[in-house]
Design a protein around this motif. Structure first.
Motif, PDB file in Angstrom:
ATOM      1  N   GLU A 153      11.072   1.814  -3.337  1.00 17.75           N
ATOM      2  CA  GLU A 153      10.398   2.325  -2.149  1.00 17.75           C
ATOM      3  C   GLU A 153       9.148   3.113  -2.496  1.00 17.75           C
ATOM      4  O   GLU A 153       8.286   3.347  -1.651  1.00 17.75           O
ATOM      5  N   SER A 154       8.992   3.492  -3.758  1.00 19.63           N
ATOM      6  CA  SER A 154       7.784   4.202  -4.181  1.00 19.63           C
ATOM      7  C   SER A 154       6.572   3.283  -4.259  1.00 19.63           C
ATOM      8  O   SER A 154       5.454   3.756  -4.456  1.00 19.63           O
ATOM      9  N   GLY A 155       6.763   1.932  -4.123  1.00 13.74           N
ATOM     10  CA  GLY A 155       5.603   1.054  -4.024  1.00 13.74           C
ATOM     11  C   GLY A 155       5.527  -0.116  -4.975  1.00 13.74           C
ATOM     12  O   GLY A 155       4.437  -0.642  -5.200  1.00 13.74           O
ATOM     13  N   ALA A 156       6.647  -0.567  -5.518  1.00 17.91           N
ATOM     14  CA  ALA A 156       6.592  -1.653  -6.485  1.00 17.91           C
ATOM     15  C   ALA A 156       7.900  -2.438  -6.471  1.00 17.91           C
ATOM     16  O   ALA A 156       8.879  -2.055  -5.821  1.00 17.91           O
ATOM     17  N   LEU A 157       7.900  -3.542  -7.194  1.00 17.49           N
ATOM     18  CA  LEU A 157       9.111  -4.264  -7.537  1.00 17.49           C
ATOM     19  C   LEU A 157       9.365  -4.042  -9.019  1.00 17.49           C
ATOM     20  O   LEU A 157       8.427  -3.857  -9.800  1.00 17.49           O
ATOM     21  N   ALA A 158      10.615  -4.069  -9.409  1.00 17.26           N
ATOM     22  CA  ALA A 158      10.969  -4.006 -10.827  1.00 17.26           C
ATOM     23  C   ALA A 158      11.808  -5.225 -11.163  1.00 17.26           C
ATOM     24  O   ALA A 158      12.638  -5.659 -10.363  1.00 17.26           O
ATOM     25  N   PHE A 190      10.006  -9.835  -0.318  1.00 16.79           N
ATOM     26  CA  PHE A 190      10.333  -8.427  -0.145  1.00 16.79           C
ATOM     27  C   PHE A 190       9.802  -7.944   1.197  1.00 16.79           C
ATOM     28  O   PHE A 190       8.825  -8.479   1.735  1.00 16.79           O
ATOM     29  N   THR A 191      10.486  -6.938   1.750  1.00 14.70           N
ATOM     30  CA  THR A 191      10.044  -6.340   3.008  1.00 14.70           C
ATOM     31  C   THR A 191       9.321  -5.032   2.719  1.00 14.70           C
ATOM     32  O   THR A 191       9.727  -4.258   1.851  1.00 14.70           O
ATOM     33  N   LEU A 192       8.240  -4.811   3.455  1.00 18.31           N
ATOM     34  CA  LEU A 192       7.536  -3.526   3.446  1.00 18.31           C
ATOM     35  C   LEU A 192       7.923  -2.850   4.752  1.00 18.31           C
ATOM     36  O   LEU A 192       7.256  -2.980   5.774  1.00 18.31           O
ATOM     37  N   VAL A 193       9.056  -2.145   4.700  1.00 17.36           N
ATOM     38  CA  VAL A 193       9.743  -1.698   5.907  1.00 17.36           C
ATOM     39  C   VAL A 193       8.899  -0.751   6.755  1.00 17.36           C
ATOM     40  O   VAL A 193       8.985  -0.754   7.992  1.00 17.36           O
ATOM     41  N   HIS A 194       8.067   0.062   6.112  1.00 21.31           N
ATOM     42  CA  HIS A 194       7.236   1.008   6.861  1.00 21.31           C
ATOM     43  C   HIS A 194       5.840   0.451   7.140  1.00 21.31           C
ATOM     44  O   HIS A 194       5.067   1.074   7.859  1.00 21.31           O
ATOM     45  N   GLY A 195       5.538  -0.718   6.586  1.00 22.59           N
ATOM     46  CA  GLY A 195       4.229  -1.327   6.786  1.00 22.59           C
ATOM     47  C   GLY A 195       4.255  -2.490   7.747  1.00 22.59           C
ATOM     48  O   GLY A 195       3.200  -3.065   8.049  1.00 22.59           O
ATOM     49  N   GLY A 196       5.448  -2.877   8.210  1.00 20.13           N
ATOM     50  CA  GLY A 196       5.549  -3.985   9.151  1.00 20.13           C
ATOM     51  C   GLY A 196       5.194  -5.323   8.558  1.00 20.13           C
ATOM     52  O   GLY A 196       4.827  -6.257   9.292  1.00 20.13           O
ATOM     53  N   ARG A 197       5.315  -5.467   7.234  1.00 22.92           N
ATOM     54  CA  ARG A 197       4.923  -6.708   6.580  1.00 22.92           C
ATOM     55  C   ARG A 197       6.044  -7.252   5.699  1.00 22.92           C
ATOM     56  O   ARG A 197       6.930  -6.513   5.258  1.00 22.92           O
ATOM     57  N   VAL A 198       5.970  -8.555   5.437  1.00 21.81           N
ATOM     58  CA  VAL A 198       6.829  -9.208   4.455  1.00 21.81           C
ATOM     59  C   VAL A 198       5.926  -9.774   3.368  1.00 21.81           C
ATOM     60  O   VAL A 198       4.871 -10.349   3.663  1.00 21.81           O
ATOM     61  N   GLY A 199       6.317  -9.584   2.122  1.00 22.47           N
ATOM     62  CA  GLY A 199       5.539 -10.097   1.003  1.00 22.47           C
ATOM     63  C   GLY A 199       6.291 -11.190   0.256  1.00 22.47           C
ATOM     64  O   GLY A 199       7.519 -11.272   0.306  1.00 22.47           O
ATOM     65  N   ARG A 200       5.515 -12.035  -0.415  1.00 19.26           N
ATOM     66  CA  ARG A 200       6.087 -13.115  -1.228  1.00 19.26           C
ATOM     67  C   ARG A 200       5.347 -13.168  -2.557  1.00 19.26           C
ATOM     68  O   ARG A 200       4.109 -13.217  -2.587  1.00 19.26           O
ATOM     69  N   ARG A 201       6.101 -13.139  -3.644  1.00 17.44           N
ATOM     70  CA  ARG A 201       5.546 -13.287  -4.996  1.00 17.44           C
ATOM     71  C   ARG A 201       5.963 -14.669  -5.492  1.00 17.44           C
ATOM     72  O   ARG A 201       7.159 -14.934  -5.644  1.00 17.44           O
ATOM     73  N   GLY A 212       0.818  -1.207   0.000  1.00 14.13           N
ATOM     74  CA  GLY A 212       0.000   0.000   0.000  1.00 14.13           C
ATOM     75  C   GLY A 212       0.847   1.251   0.000  1.00 14.13           C
ATOM     76  O   GLY A 212       2.071   1.194   0.138  1.00 14.13           O
ATOM     77  N   PRO A 213       0.225   2.421  -0.141  1.00 14.78           N
ATOM     78  CA  PRO A 213       0.978   3.683  -0.164  1.00 14.78           C
ATOM     79  C   PRO A 213       1.788   3.881   1.114  1.00 14.78           C
ATOM     80  O   PRO A 213       1.290   3.671   2.219  1.00 14.78           O
ATOM     81  N   GLY A 214       3.054   4.220   0.934  1.00 13.93           N
ATOM     82  CA  GLY A 214       3.904   4.520   2.071  1.00 13.93           C
ATOM     83  C   GLY A 214       4.489   3.326   2.792  1.00 13.93           C
ATOM     84  O   GLY A 214       5.220   3.504   3.770  1.00 13.93           O
TER      85      GLY A 214
END
Length: 301
Positions: free
Chosen positions: A286-291, A33-44, A15-17
């Protein structure tokens, strides 16, 4: 020189931020990937499906490293703990760091089943044994700001951001050797190449440093304001770098030839970097995506 960016694909996450920050690719085809400001870890997963795990209120998942073909270690910097995660994602185990305020940050996993991590607040290295016990090893000077870490066999390298130096431990419990870098260079990302050379991202000097096996240090200058951050070795002695300030990825060969791969203008702030087993280069924006940047053999078809 610059390369065309048609091979770059953008994958929105979080999500944003929330700030995608670190990234890791496992042998099962997943990208974490880590969502450092969201307190979450994601998996694709290998098919592109996304799943998430919250580490709790106030958590700050920062560093990531593959542990096995389908698991990863993640550091929770504010929670002074490390967690082993499996597909789901789900928590398989978690380990508390003995020193309060240690702020675990970078992490790597060794073939012997141990994991090593850096302590931003404790200015130390930490080691998680195969039974889960933690040992801590102070680093000098006390204000070195031990940051990121890389491994080659049983040999560890880590960046000392505030000391403008790299640390090296050969074989777990050996004394720390130090490689001095230029003043005010600010090493952050670090990687060990296939030829045994060690690379460091010098974020304040807009340069990459290559330390040959004989200790010779070579600097590769990038564009002013490039701000290289994370590094990932390729399979030919070279290295990939995320250029936080230039909104691009760069590749440097073992001979020092650099190629720039700009990212689309509507995304920004590449940080974490990983090279997947198939050669795809992944970075967390950090703007909100993976490349993802397709491997060279796929682009040549």
């Amino acid at each position: 020189m610059s390369a065309e960016d048609e091979a770059v694909r953008i994958h929105p996450v979080g999500g944003p931020g929330e700030g995608p920050y670190a990234i890791a690719a496992t042998d099962d085809g997943a990208v974490w990937f880590t969502l450092v400001h969201g307190g979450r870890v994601g998996r694709r997963d290998a098919e592109g499906a996304l799943s998430y795990l919250s580490l709790g209120e106030g958590a700050q998942p920062s560093g990531l490293a593959p542990a096995t073909e389908s698991t990863v270690w993640v550091t929770d910097t504010t929670g002074d703990r490390l967690l082993l995660l499996g597909p789901g994602p789900r928590i398989l185990s978690q380990v508390a760091v003995p020193t309060a305020g240690a702020q675990p940050f970078g992490v790597v996993s060794l073939d012997d089943g141990t994991a090593w991590f850096t302590e931003l607040g404790g200015n130390a290295l930490g080691r998680i044994g195969i039974l889960g016990g933690v040992e801590e090893f102070p680093v000098s000077p006390a204000d070195a700001m031990v940051s990121m870490i890389a491994v080659s066999g049983d040999s560890l390298w880590f960046s000392m951001n505030a000391a403008d130096a790299l640390g090296h431990v050969r074989g777990g419990d050996a004394a720390i050797a130090v490689t001095e870098l230029p003043a005010d260079s600010g090493p952050v990302g670090i990687a060990v190449a296939e030829d045994g050379a060690v690379w460091a991202a010098l974020i304040r000097a807009d340069s990459l440093a290559r330390v040959a096996k004989d200790g010779t240090v070579t600097l590769i200058e990038l564009a002013e304001g490039a701000k290289p951050h994370a590094l990932a070795a390729d399979r030919a002695g070279g290295v990939w770098a995320s250029l936080w300030g230039s909104n691009a990825l760069a590749h440097a060969s073992a001979q020092g030839v650099t190629t720039l791969h700009p990212l689309p203008a509507d995304v920004a702030e590449p940080h974490g970097l990983a090279v997947a087993p198939d050669g795809t280069v992944w970075t967390a924006l950090e703007s909100g995506a993976l490349a993802s940047l397709a491997p060279l053999h796929a682009r040549e078809r």
